[in-house]
Design a protein around this motif. Structure first.
Motif, PDB file in Angstrom:
ATOM      1  N   THR A 170       7.140  41.313  39.676  1.00 45.76           N
ATOM      2  CA  THR A 170       6.375  40.323  40.768  1.00 45.76           C
ATOM      3  C   THR A 170       5.190  39.849  40.101  1.00 45.76           C
ATOM      4  OG1 THR A 170       5.156  42.428  41.229  1.00 45.76           O
ATOM      5  CG2 THR A 170       7.121  42.175  42.509  1.00 45.76           C
ATOM      6  N   GLU A 171       5.481  39.185  38.907  1.00 50.94           N
ATOM      7  CA  GLU A 171       3.989  38.476  38.293  1.00 50.94           C
ATOM      8  C   GLU A 171       3.943  37.286  39.010  1.00 50.94           C
ATOM      9  OE1 GLU A 171       6.050  40.521  36.816  1.00 50.94           O
ATOM     10  OE2 GLU A 171       4.691  41.899  35.636  1.00 50.94           O
ATOM     11  N   ASP A 172       5.008  36.697  39.550  1.00 52.33           N
ATOM     12  CA  ASP A 172       5.072  35.213  40.129  1.00 52.33           C
ATOM     13  C   ASP A 172       4.148  35.437  41.476  1.00 52.33           C
ATOM     14  OD1 ASP A 172       6.773  34.141  38.440  1.00 52.33           O
ATOM     15  OD2 ASP A 172       8.521  34.121  39.813  1.00 52.33           O
ATOM     16  N   TYR A 173       4.147  36.476  41.955  1.00 56.90           N
ATOM     17  CA  TYR A 173       3.105  36.757  42.993  1.00 56.90           C
ATOM     18  C   TYR A 173       1.635  37.329  42.712  1.00 56.90           C
ATOM     19  CZ  TYR A 173       7.592  36.632  45.319  1.00 56.90           C
ATOM     20  OH  TYR A 173       9.093  36.238  45.863  1.00 56.90           O
ATOM     21  N   HIS A 174       2.051  38.235  41.823  1.00 55.77           N
ATOM     22  CA  HIS A 174       0.633  38.976  41.203  1.00 55.77           C
ATOM     23  C   HIS A 174       0.595  38.667  39.716  1.00 55.77           C
ATOM     24  CE1 HIS A 174       0.589  41.084  45.045  1.00 55.77           C
ATOM     25  NE2 HIS A 174       1.622  41.559  44.804  1.00 55.77           N
ATOM     26  N   PRO A 175      -0.099  37.572  39.292  1.00 58.37           N
ATOM     27  CA  PRO A 175      -0.341  37.286  37.757  1.00 58.37           C
ATOM     28  C   PRO A 175      -1.182  38.269  36.993  1.00 58.37           C
ATOM     29  CG  PRO A 175      -0.805  35.305  39.443  1.00 58.37           C
ATOM     30  CD  PRO A 175      -0.760  36.445  40.218  1.00 58.37           C
ATOM     31  N   LYS A 176      -0.331  38.859  36.179  1.00 61.31           N
ATOM     32  CA  LYS A 176      -1.128  39.718  35.394  1.00 61.31           C
ATOM     33  C   LYS A 176      -2.161  39.554  34.738  1.00 61.31           C
ATOM     34  CE  LYS A 176       0.074  43.756  32.263  1.00 61.31           C
ATOM     35  NZ  LYS A 176       0.798  44.217  31.274  1.00 61.31           N
ATOM     36  N   GLU A 177      -2.248  38.230  34.180  1.00 55.37           N
ATOM     37  CA  GLU A 177      -3.361  37.705  33.681  1.00 55.37           C
ATOM     38  C   GLU A 177      -4.721  37.671  34.639  1.00 55.37           C
ATOM     39  OE1 GLU A 177      -4.963  33.936  30.932  1.00 55.37           O
ATOM     40  OE2 GLU A 177      -2.727  34.032  31.386  1.00 55.37           O
ATOM     41  N   TYR A 178      -4.420  37.371  35.635  1.00 57.87           N
ATOM     42  CA  TYR A 178      -5.568  36.883  36.855  1.00 57.87           C
ATOM     43  C   TYR A 178      -6.233  38.608  36.915  1.00 57.87           C
ATOM     44  CZ  TYR A 178      -7.821  36.163  41.235  1.00 57.87           C
ATOM     45  OH  TYR A 178      -9.051  36.192  42.293  1.00 57.87           O
ATOM     46  N   PHE A 179      -5.352  39.540  36.888  1.00 59.48           N
ATOM     47  CA  PHE A 179      -6.101  40.718  37.197  1.00 59.48           C
ATOM     48  C   PHE A 179      -6.710  41.371  35.968  1.00 59.48           C
ATOM     49  CE2 PHE A 179      -3.329  40.834  40.976  1.00 59.48           C
ATOM     50  CZ  PHE A 179      -3.756  41.459  41.697  1.00 59.48           C
ATOM     51  N   ASN A 180      -6.044  41.226  34.911  1.00 61.52           N
ATOM     52  CA  ASN A 180      -6.565  41.528  33.523  1.00 61.52           C
ATOM     53  C   ASN A 180      -8.088  40.805  33.207  1.00 61.52           C
ATOM     54  OD1 ASN A 180      -3.577  41.483  31.636  1.00 61.52           O
ATOM     55  ND2 ASN A 180      -4.442  43.053  33.155  1.00 61.52           N
ATOM     56  N   ASN A 181      -8.209  39.516  33.755  1.00 60.42           N
ATOM     57  CA  ASN A 181      -9.564  39.068  33.518  1.00 60.42           C
ATOM     58  C   ASN A 181     -10.567  39.862  34.355  1.00 60.42           C
ATOM     59  OD1 ASN A 181      -8.540  36.870  32.194  1.00 60.42           O
ATOM     60  ND2 ASN A 181      -8.157  35.558  33.812  1.00 60.42           N
ATOM     61  N   TYR A 182     -10.321  40.588  35.364  1.00 68.60           N
ATOM     62  CA  TYR A 182     -11.418  41.502  36.052  1.00 68.60           C
ATOM     63  C   TYR A 182     -11.097  43.111  35.450  1.00 68.60           C
ATOM     64  CZ  TYR A 182     -11.705  37.657  38.983  1.00 68.60           C
ATOM     65  OH  TYR A 182     -12.144  36.375  39.544  1.00 68.60           O
ATOM     66  N   GLY A 183     -10.491  43.289  34.371  1.00 64.52           N
ATOM     67  CA  GLY A 183     -10.539  44.669  33.926  1.00 64.52           C
ATOM     68  C   GLY A 183      -9.530  45.520  34.578  1.00 64.52           C
ATOM     69  N   ILE A 184      -8.516  44.699  35.425  1.00 66.62           N
ATOM     70  CA  ILE A 184      -7.711  45.657  36.066  1.00 66.62           C
ATOM     71  C   ILE A 184      -6.127  45.516  35.331  1.00 66.62           C
ATOM     72  CG2 ILE A 184      -6.479  45.897  38.119  1.00 66.62           C
ATOM     73  CD1 ILE A 184      -9.170  44.632  39.371  1.00 66.62           C
ATOM     74  N   ASP A 185      -5.587  46.597  35.118  1.00 67.94           N
ATOM     75  CA  ASP A 185      -4.101  46.487  34.427  1.00 67.94           C
ATOM     76  C   ASP A 185      -2.989  47.068  35.591  1.00 67.94           C
ATOM     77  OD1 ASP A 185      -2.101  46.027  32.707  1.00 67.94           O
ATOM     78  OD2 ASP A 185      -2.834  47.698  31.394  1.00 67.94           O
ATOM     79  N   PHE A 186      -1.908  46.760  35.423  1.00 69.31           N
ATOM     80  CA  PHE A 186      -0.723  47.012  36.295  1.00 69.31           C
ATOM     81  C   PHE A 186      -0.365  48.523  35.979  1.00 69.31           C
ATOM     82  CE2 PHE A 186       0.505  42.554  37.423  1.00 69.31           C
ATOM     83  CZ  PHE A 186      -0.691  42.319  38.348  1.00 69.31           C
ATOM     84  N   LYS A 187       0.136  49.186  37.226  1.00 74.28           N
ATOM     85  CA  LYS A 187       0.929  50.603  37.145  1.00 74.28           C
ATOM     86  C   LYS A 187       2.160  50.034  37.759  1.00 74.28           C
ATOM     87  CE  LYS A 187       1.027  55.420  38.547  1.00 74.28           C
ATOM     88  NZ  LYS A 187       0.264  56.407  39.033  1.00 74.28           N
ATOM     89  N   TYR A 188       3.501  50.117  37.124  1.00 70.04           N
ATOM     90  CA  TYR A 188       4.482  49.580  37.728  1.00 70.04           C
ATOM     91  C   TYR A 188       5.236  50.640  38.640  1.00 70.04           C
ATOM     92  CZ  TYR A 188       3.949  45.381  35.064  1.00 70.04           C
ATOM     93  OH  TYR A 188       3.591  44.378  34.483  1.00 70.04           O
ATOM     94  N   HIS A 189       5.671  50.124  39.595  1.00 71.93           N
ATOM     95  CA  HIS A 189       6.342  50.972  40.525  1.00 71.93           C
ATOM     96  C   HIS A 189       7.797  50.674  40.849  1.00 71.93           C
ATOM     97  CE1 HIS A 189       7.107  53.013  44.704  1.00 71.93           C
ATOM     98  NE2 HIS A 189       7.440  51.536  45.130  1.00 71.93           N
ATOM     99  N   GLU A 190       8.471  51.300  40.959  1.00 69.28           N
ATOM    100  CA  GLU A 190      10.118  51.045  41.130  1.00 69.28           C
ATOM    101  C   GLU A 190      10.574  51.294  42.737  1.00 69.28           C
ATOM    102  OE1 GLU A 190      12.700  50.003  39.401  1.00 69.28           O
ATOM    103  OE2 GLU A 190      11.908  50.500  37.278  1.00 69.28           O
ATOM    104  N   ASN A 191      11.006  50.302  43.208  1.00 68.52           N
ATOM    105  CA  ASN A 191      11.358  50.228  44.765  1.00 68.52           C
ATOM    106  C   ASN A 191      12.777  51.041  44.895  1.00 68.52           C
ATOM    107  OD1 ASN A 191       9.267  49.236  46.098  1.00 68.52           O
ATOM    108  ND2 ASN A 191      10.302  47.601  46.847  1.00 68.52           N
ATOM    109  N   THR A 192      12.923  52.175  44.082  1.00 67.91           N
ATOM    110  CA  THR A 192      14.204  52.997  44.374  1.00 67.91           C
ATOM    111  C   THR A 192      13.779  54.437  44.772  1.00 67.91           C
ATOM    112  OG1 THR A 192      13.981  53.338  41.951  1.00 67.91           O
ATOM    113  CG2 THR A 192      15.413  51.586  42.658  1.00 67.91           C
ATOM    114  N   HIS A 193      14.508  55.239  45.219  1.00 66.71           N
ATOM    115  CA  HIS A 193      14.494  56.646  45.414  1.00 66.71           C
ATOM    116  C   HIS A 193      15.716  57.272  44.922  1.00 66.71           C
ATOM    117  CE1 HIS A 193      16.450  56.865  49.111  1.00 66.71           C
ATOM    118  NE2 HIS A 193      16.069  55.830  49.327  1.00 66.71           N
ATOM    119  N   THR A 194      15.448  58.690  44.816  1.00 62.92           N
ATOM    120  CA  THR A 194      16.551  59.630  44.546  1.00 62.92           C
ATOM    121  C   THR A 194      17.560  60.005  45.737  1.00 62.92           C
ATOM    122  OG1 THR A 194      15.099  61.505  44.762  1.00 62.92           O
ATOM    123  CG2 THR A 194      15.348  60.918  42.548  1.00 62.92           C
ATOM    124  N   GLU A 195      18.842  60.069  45.466  1.00 64.51           N
ATOM    125  CA  GLU A 195      19.486  60.348  46.632  1.00 64.51           C
ATOM    126  C   GLU A 195      19.165  61.898  47.227  1.00 64.51           C
ATOM    127  OE1 GLU A 195      24.571  61.073  47.232  1.00 64.51           O
ATOM    128  OE2 GLU A 195      23.694  59.267  45.892  1.00 64.51           O
TER     129      GLU A 195
END
Length: 222
Positions: A170-195
């Motif tokens: 989703t970097e097109d929507y949330h550019p990682k570099e923009y967040f990194n410039n403020y000292g914020i990193d990404f924690k990635y989340h999967e849009n899946t769940h167990t059966e």
């Protein structure tokens, strides 16, 4: 302490992934003051009935570019009775539905004018049912300015968070570099769940959390 923030729009009878993201955050913020998205889960969601997906939609008075917390429900439609009766029809034979049916019925017997307040009530209902202790905040109550990613960064700064939860790719929507410039990193989340256990022969993913609760009880393992 290193903290993590996640943000989502408040949705109706949220799907399981909503709560999975909630559980991955130290601070979880409902974006009630961003524009309502037409044809989204903000006023509708799926349950399972007779082995098929059934869409429950709250009728609204739609206005373009209005924030979610200003969207009004169209109560000329008899949506509350229809939704509750459909839910009972779908889950009356589920193992755990009776554990919370009467409390859920009380929600559908209330008068609702605000879509956001209805969604918030249901979110808090399932938060309590699953005994989720993670903190929940309302964006409009934080007095955080900005639009788009600027607002998300400012929310992270409000909580002094070092990580912001995002979906992968989703970097097109949330550019990682923009967040990194403020000292914020990404924690990635999967849009899946167990059966998990469902009524019927075919497992259907990505339903409302209601489906999980009715069939599996209050121990959330997703």
């Amino acid at each position: 302490m290193i903290t993590t923030v996640g943000c989502l729009q408040p949705t109706y009878l949220p799907w399981i992934i909503f709560f999975k993201r909630f559980l991955s955050c130290d601070y979880f913020v409902l974006l009630d003051d961003v524009d309502f998205s037409k044809n989204s889960n903000q006023n509708r969601n799926y349950i399972k009935i007779n082995n098929i997906k059934n869409l429950l939609t709250v009728p609204i008075h739609y206005k373009s570019k209005f924030p979610i917390n200003q969207i009004k429900i169209d109560n000329t439609k008899n949506w509350k009775k229809k939704h509750y009766q459909t839910i009972v029809q779908a889950y009356s034979k589920s193992k755990f539905f009776l554990n919370f049916q009467s409390d859920l019925e009380k929600i559908y017997k209330k008068d609702w004018d605000s879509l956001f307040l209805l969604n918030l009530e249901l979110i808090n209902f399932f938060k309590a049912y699953f005994n989720i202790k993670n903190k929940l905040y309302i964006s409009s109550e934080l007095n955080v300015n900005g639009q788009g990613n600027e607002k998300l960064v400012n929310i992270c700064k409000h909580f002094d968070a070092k990580y912001f939860v995002v979906k992968k790719k989703t970097e097109d929507y949330h550019p990682k570099e923009y967040f990194n410039n403020y000292g914020i990193d990404f924690k990635y989340h999967e849009n899946t769940h167990t059966e998990y256990k469902q009524i019927g022969n075919t497992f259907i993913p990505n339903l409302s959390i209601l489906d999980y609760a009715a069939n599996n009880g209050d121990k959330l393992m997703i």
